[in-house]
Motif scaffolding. Structure first.
Motif, PDB file in Angstrom:
ATOM      1  N   CYS A   1      21.256  42.149  52.098  1.00 45.97           N
ATOM      2  CA  CYS A   1      21.076  43.383  52.855  1.00 45.97           C
ATOM      3  C   CYS A   1      22.321  43.699  53.677  1.00 45.97           C
ATOM      4  CB  CYS A   1      19.854  43.296  53.763  1.00 45.97           C
ATOM      5  SG  CYS A   1      19.450  44.921  54.420  1.00 45.97           S
TER       6      CYS A   1
ATOM      7  N   ASN B   1      22.280  46.027  56.065  1.00 43.28           N
ATOM      8  CA  ASN B   1      21.835  46.662  57.318  1.00 43.28           C
ATOM      9  C   ASN B   1      21.517  45.623  58.381  1.00 43.28           C
ATOM     10  OD1 ASN B   1      21.797  49.388  56.386  1.00 43.28           O
ATOM     11  ND2 ASN B   1      19.930  48.908  55.260  1.00 43.28           N
TER      12      ASN B   1
ATOM     13  N   CYS C   1      18.672  45.315  61.014  1.00 39.70           N
ATOM     14  CA  CYS C   1      17.407  45.828  61.547  1.00 39.70           C
ATOM     15  C   CYS C   1      16.872  44.734  62.467  1.00 39.70           C
ATOM     16  CB  CYS C   1      16.412  46.112  60.434  1.00 39.70           C
ATOM     17  SG  CYS C   1      16.996  47.320  59.240  1.00 39.70           S
TER      18      CYS C   1
ATOM     19  N   CYS D   1      13.751  42.279  61.225  1.00 31.78           N
ATOM     20  CA  CYS D   1      13.588  41.812  59.849  1.00 31.78           C
ATOM     21  C   CYS D   1      14.364  40.524  59.566  1.00 31.78           C
ATOM     22  CB  CYS D   1      14.051  42.908  58.894  1.00 31.78           C
ATOM     23  SG  CYS D   1      13.956  42.409  57.166  1.00 31.78           S
TER      24      CYS D   1
HETATM   25  S1  SF4 Z   1      14.113  46.060  56.941  1.00 33.71           S
HETATM   26 FE1  SF4 Z   1      15.153  44.157  56.361  1.00 33.71          FE
HETATM   27  S2  SF4 Z   1      15.542  44.338  54.190  1.00 33.71           S
HETATM   28 FE2  SF4 Z   1      15.066  46.383  54.958  1.00 33.71          FE
HETATM   29  S3  SF4 Z   1      17.028  47.275  55.455  1.00 33.71           S
HETATM   30 FE3  SF4 Z   1      16.303  46.317  57.321  1.00 33.71          FE
HETATM   31  S4  SF4 Z   1      17.187  44.262  57.297  1.00 33.71           S
HETATM   32 FE4  SF4 Z   1      17.373  45.075  55.248  1.00 33.71          FE
END
Ligand code: SF4
Length: 373
Positions: A85, A87, A89, A92
């Motif tokens: 990933c 990102n 977040c 997560c």
């Molecule tokens: S929720 Fe988790 S898997 Fe989805 S974009 Fe965010 S970090 Fe990545």
């Protein structure tokens, strides 16, 4: 081109929140007495004022669900193909700043997962991945769908938002459903929880269902991550989004999920707690607002809660889920996206469903209906 974002930017979060908390018992009774309910009624049904009327809401919700769906529950299982990933977040386990071993399934690993999933009886699979466009992008998903298509009657996707033409490509391969959760409609808090990566683009994400509708998807799923912001206001925006989409892309079907923030390694505590009674209230409110929408409950929830709530409005249930790539073959070798609460096997869960007088539906759609091969 117009989108839900145009409607959304005319709204004011604080004013909507205030109007929900201002609803009275009379507003709830008015909503309960109607056969067709609007967004103002939905506000009343999710408001604190509705808490004493939960029993009436549950009775009506159960009746409406049985009228539209019969005594059935559709089964699905997630298939995690990658935990890569790009990102960050905050909530997560796959977040870029979380130091875990990253993995993406090879063809051989993917087919091994498929074999194990099929042994459990599933016909509907949900492909899940982190958001890593370069390594796990449209080409990967296209190939994965090609590989697994002969084994399932329904293939759903829960991955990064894509462009309209990319969805069209995947629909042509046999993709049936796309789930894309807004996480929160609170734009400021959204930025705080998504500080880095493509997901930080709030507008691109909120416009994803519009791109899906234009691409001609058969079904799409919406929802927020409960715990990030005030759940009543976030759920109101979800209902408003659903209402807009149904009127704009009436050819598509819709489903809603209501995941509550679950623990993961090094994870975030919910800003807002939602107790079990409140989740029942939300499920019933969604059903009373919309008779057609599918309501989906995952293994994030505790088994006792799942057993008690399935009769009140739920139409779709997961079972036996692993939230790590390759999890069905390897157990917990790679880190999970979040912890599972209901760890019963699919056989145990289907036995529980049947005991409650419900029929288990493994297959409610056939890929051949939407593809020409
Ligand atoms: S929720 Fe988790 S898997 Fe989805 S974009 Fe965010 S970090 Fe990545």
């Amino acid at each position: 081109m117009t989108s839900f974002y145009d409607l959304f930017t005319q709204q004011n979060w604080d004013r909507i929140k205030e109007s929900i908390y201002d609803k009275s018992g009379n507003d709830v009774l008015t909503a309960l007495s109607k056969s067709q309910r609007d967004l103002e009624d939905f506000k009343a049904l999710v408001s604190p004022a509705a808490a004493p009327y939960l029993e009436q809401m549950a009775v009506q919700s159960q009746q409406l669900t049985q009228k539209r769906f019969g005594k059935t529950l559709q089964m699905y299982i997630p298939l995690y193909v990658s935990n890569e990933c790009q990102n960050i977040c905050t909530y997560c386990g796959f977040s870029l700043d979380n130091k875990i071993r990253r993995t993406t399934l090879t063809d051989r690993q993917l087919l091994k997962e498929v074999e194990l999933i099929k042994e459990m009886g599933f016909e509907h699979v949900l492909i899940v991945a982190g958001e890593a466009n370069k390594t796990v992008g449209v080409d990967y998903f296209k190939h994965a769908i090609e590989l697994i298509r002969p084994h399932f009657s329904q293939i759903s996707l829960e991955v990064q938002p894509l462009d309209q033409h990319e969805y069209k490509t995947l629909i042509a391969e046999g993709l049936d459903t796309v789930l894309v959760y807004q996480e929160t409609y609170h734009q400021e808090d959204y930025k705080k929880h998504h500080p880095k990566g493509k997901k930080s683009n709030f507008q691109y994400r909120i416009e994803t269902p519009d791109r899906l509708g234009r691409a001609g998807i058969r079904k799409m799923g919406l929802g927020v991550l409960i715990g990030l912001e005030d759940w009543r206001t976030d759920s109101f925006f979800t209902a408003m989004h659903l209402d807009y989409l149904e009127r704009t892309y009436w050819q598509s079907k819709y489903s809603l999920s209501f995941p509550r923030l679950r623990p993961f390694s090094g994870g975030l505590d919910p800003k807002v707690e939602m107790n079990d009674r409140e989740l029942v209230q939300l499920i019933c409110a969604y059903r009373l607002f919309n008779e057609e929408v599918e309501l989906s409950l995952s293994t994030r929830e505790q088994e006792k809660f799942r057993d008690n709530v399935i009769k009140l409005g739920i139409t779709t249930l997961s079972a036996g889920s692993k939230t790590n790539p390759g999890g069905y073959a390897a157990g917990k070798e790679s880190l999970e996206q979040f912890e599972i609460s209901d760890e019963r096997s699919p056989a145990e869960i289907t036995a529980m469903i049947r005991k409650q007088g419900y029929e288990v539906v493994w297959k409610d759609w056939e890929i051949g209906f939407t593809t020409s091969y």
